[in-house]
Design an enzyme around this catalytic site. Structure first.
Site: not given
Length: 383
Positions: A185, A187, A211, A237, A260, A287
């Site tokens: 990730d 992020h 990710e 996400e 998500d 997610h």
């Protein structure tokens, strides 16, 4: 006609908001409408939607309610409104499934699989000790893991920072072998220039995906990053509707989408997003670093989406220390993980029984906020 008659909202540890929706014939549906760190804001949005529109309405008209909540206020989209809609939508599907005495996935066309593969987080926010943690999770039966690639990163950072990320992933790969998948990730912490360098450096260790290599507002950079690596790219996400996903599907840069279910409009919207992605040969890995209602909702869509490939879950995740996804369930075995899989819930609605007494006793003012990081020069860093 059945009507929606009442609701309660509960802020519960570690950072969740639960919605309990009641009907005139005694059915109760649960949803999880929350933006992590903005529980109070989303709570107000849920109250507005319920008080000004949904109370007194027929809970069975889910698509009509979704369209009205989304389009009826003129201003639309974004994390707060879409998360409020998502939790209400989850509760409506829970009610409808219980009314018909069947899981939601049966109402969505029936299941396309019997169980869902899951992955486990290791290593924390600023990743450390990841190899040992990864080894432990594999010993517990997980066959897929996810870790953060780096801590905060400057827009153009040093070769040693890239090397440190490579060394961490190399250690995890050595610890778990080639039969275990490792998601990495970024992020949204990484600029597009550093994302290219990191993607190239990590590729020899065969990540399952990288990710959110850049923030969603820089999704236009994804095609260029994709040119630098054969590693699958995942994102989503912080994307909240099918219209947000349309661009990345059309430009062919993304291999795995990660909507998500508590942010992207709930079951109704994510089912549509999954169908769109299937048409572009793109996999889905929802997610879900959240609670049991969100996870149960994810599994309902996973059940019917042929392109669902793996599911995030929050058991032991570093964000939720002190509380796990099982704490608020009457029967926690519904989420038992076996050989890296979880069976699809078989009960009606979302397939879980939320313990209302535990929720009420746990209710508090949730005051979780993500950390705010700074670079050495004092400027704000992406978390």
């Amino acid at each position: 006609m059945i009507q929606i008659t009442d609701y309660q909202l509960y802020e519960v540890p570690p950072r969740w908001l639960f919605l309990r929706l009641e009907t005139s014939d005694g059915i109760v549906g649960w949803g999880e409408p929350v933006v992590e760190g903005r529980a109070r804001t989303v709570r107000t949005a849920v109250e507005e939607l319920l008080d000004t529109y949904l109370l007194g309405k027929d809970p069975m008209r889910i698509e009509d309610h979704w369209q009205t909540m989304y389009r009826g206020g003129f201003y639309r989209g974004g994390p707060v409104l879409m998360s409020a809609i998502a939790g209400i939508d989850q509760a409506l599907w829970d009610i409808k499934g219980k009314h018909h005495d069947m899981p939601v996935y049966e109402l969505l066309g029936g299941k396309a699989r019997d169980r869902m593969r899951v992955y486990q987080w290791v290593g924390g926010d600023r990743p450390e000790g990841v190899a040992d943690a990864a080894r432990e999770m594999v010993e517990e039966g997980f066959t897929a893991l996810k870790m953060n690639a780096t801590a905060e990163l400057r827009r153009v950072d040093s070769p040693s920072t890239v090397q440190a990320a490579e060394d961490r992933l190399a250690a995890v790969r050595e610890a778990v072998g080639d039969d275990v998948d490792i998601g990495v990730d970024f992020h949204g912490r990484v600029s597009k220039s550093m994302a290219k360098r990191l993607a190239t450096a990590l590729e020899p260790y065969d990540p399952m995906f990288i990710e959110e290599p850049v923030l969603p507002e820089h999704n236009d950079a994804l095609p260029g990053i994709a040119e630098h690596t054969s590693v699958p790219i995942a994102t989503g996400e912080r994307m909240y509707s099918r219209w947000d996903f349309k661009e990345v599907l059309e430009d062919g840069s993304v291999d795995v989408i990660q909507p998500d279910l508590s942010h992207a409009g709930g079951i109704t919207e994510v089912k549509k997003i999954a169908d769109m992605a299937e048409a572009y040969d793109v996999a889905m890995a929802p997610h879900c670093p959240l609670g049991p209602i969100a996870l149960a909702s994810c599994l309902q869509v996973d059940a019917v989406a042929p392109n669902a490939t793996i599911q995030e879950q929050s058991l032991g995740i570093h964000y939720n220390e002190g509380t796990d996804e099982l704490a608020y369930l009457e029967e926690p075995t519904v989420f038992e993980y076996d050989d890296g899989y979880v069976d699809l819930p078989e009960g009606p609605g979302l397939g879980i029984d939320v313990d209302h007494d535990v929720v009420r006793a746990s209710a508090t003012d949730v005051d979780w906020h993500n950390p705010v990081w700074h670079h050495p020069d004092g400027s704000v860093a992406e978390w």
